[in-house]
Scaffold this motif. Structure first.
Motif, mmCIF file in Angstrom:
data_model
loop_
_atom_site.group_PDB
_atom_site.id
_atom_site.type_symbol
_atom_site.label_atom_id
_atom_site.label_comp_id
_atom_site.label_asym_id
_atom_site.label_seq_id
_atom_site.Cartn_x
_atom_site.Cartn_y
_atom_site.Cartn_z
ATOM 1 N N ALA A 1 -23.230 87.477 -14.647
ATOM 2 C CA ALA A 1 -22.194 86.625 -15.233
ATOM 3 C C ALA A 1 -21.696 85.606 -14.208
ATOM 4 O O ALA A 1 -21.500 84.427 -14.532
ATOM 5 N N PHE A 2 -21.489 86.036 -12.972
ATOM 6 C CA PHE A 2 -21.062 85.128 -11.899
ATOM 7 C C PHE A 2 -22.109 84.040 -11.679
ATOM 8 O O PHE A 2 -21.793 82.847 -11.597
ATOM 9 N N LEU A 3 -23.363 84.454 -11.622
ATOM 10 C CA LEU A 3 -24.455 83.499 -11.400
ATOM 11 C C LEU A 3 -24.490 82.451 -12.506
ATOM 12 O O LEU A 3 -24.572 81.247 -12.256
ATOM 13 N N LEU A 4 -24.419 82.904 -13.763
ATOM 14 C CA LEU A 4 -24.512 81.973 -14.889
ATOM 15 C C LEU A 4 -23.281 81.080 -14.987
ATOM 16 O O LEU A 4 -23.391 79.905 -15.354
ATOM 17 N N GLU A 5 -22.110 81.600 -14.677
ATOM 18 C CA GLU A 5 -20.921 80.747 -14.675
ATOM 19 C C GLU A 5 -21.067 79.630 -13.647
ATOM 20 O O GLU A 5 -20.652 78.491 -13.890
ATOM 21 N N GLN A 6 -21.652 79.951 -12.514
ATOM 22 C CA GLN A 6 -21.849 78.940 -11.485
ATOM 23 C C GLN A 6 -22.884 77.888 -11.900
ATOM 24 O O GLN A 6 -22.911 76.790 -11.369
ATOM 25 N N ALA A 7 -23.719 78.239 -12.873
ATOM 26 C CA ALA A 7 -24.727 77.299 -13.379
ATOM 27 C C ALA A 7 -24.255 76.588 -14.640
ATOM 28 O O ALA A 7 -25.033 75.858 -15.265
#
Length: 227
Positions: A171-177
């Motif tokens: 979720a953190f990774l995708l939010e950053q993208a």
């Protein structure tokens, strides 16, 4: 914290597997070495997260809170090369990634969302599911977005994905993208964990698609009332 072999059931079939990791801040009030209870922090406290995808190439994708970047291992120089800069996910995509074999036991809203995607003549949907969270998230980031989901069902009301070392880092990774990660009703990274191996329903991907799925889930009704 990390999941050392995501998609382990794919090993015998020679399909994609991977490793998921997340890095948390050490709690200010905690004294001494880290313990299991040290990990019981919401995903909003992650400072880094990512995954390694093992397949035809070995790819490392990570964020340290300032965008998402991908690195591909080059065996000739024995180094990871910076091959994917500032990876982004669009607001809408055509990929729908859920295990359709579990559809009979899903919540009515999730089932209806998938069925409506199948009937949608204005948008051609690409239905796929690799059996490895790492492979599906990588596809979201590199093949035009969409939605990944592992909902709860009759057998596993909270789904199968672990909050601390699967759902939160992704979720953190995708939010950053530019994407989002929710349980269908709540942002994943806002959840306060109560146990290390806690499971949560998980929906990741393009903001508009995940929001649409969440609307279906919150508008539950008997299947015979759907139009």
């Amino acid at each position: 914290m990390f999941d050392p072999l995501d998609g382990s059931s794919n090993v015998d079939a020679g399909l994609a597997t991977g490793t998921i990791f997340g890095v948390l801040r050490h709690p200010e009030h905690h004294i001494g070495s880290a313990q299991a209870s040290t990990l019981l922090q919401p995903g909003s406290r992650l400072v880094a997260a990512g995954y390694c995808l093992y397949g035809p190439a070995t790819t490392l994708v990570l964020t340290v809170g300032n965008g998402v970047h991908g690195f591909t291992f080059d065996p000739q120089c024995n180094q990871f090369l910076h091959t994917h800069r500032n990876m982004r996910i669009p607001r809408r995509g055509n990929q729908v990634m859920l295990n359709l074999g579990n559809m009979p036991s899903w919540d009515t809203g999730v089932t209806q969302f998938v069925q409506d995607c199948m009937r949608d003549k204005e948008r051609t949907r690409d239905f796929r599911y690799s059996g490895a969270l790492v492979g599906d998230v990588h596809s979201l980031l590199t093949r035009g977005g969409g939605v990944f989901g592992y909902p709860g069902d009759a057998k596993s009301p909270n789904g199968k994905l672990r909050l601390l070392y699967e759902a939160n880092p992704m979720a953190f990774l995708l939010e950053q993208a530019g994407g989002v990660g929710t349980t269908g009703v709540q942002r994943i990274r806002d959840i306060q964990p109560t146990e290390v191996h806690q499971r949560v329903p998980t929906f990741l991907g393009s903001p508009d698609d995940v929001h649409s799925l969440g609307c279906y889930m919150q508008y539950r009704m008997s299947p015979d009332l759907w139009i």
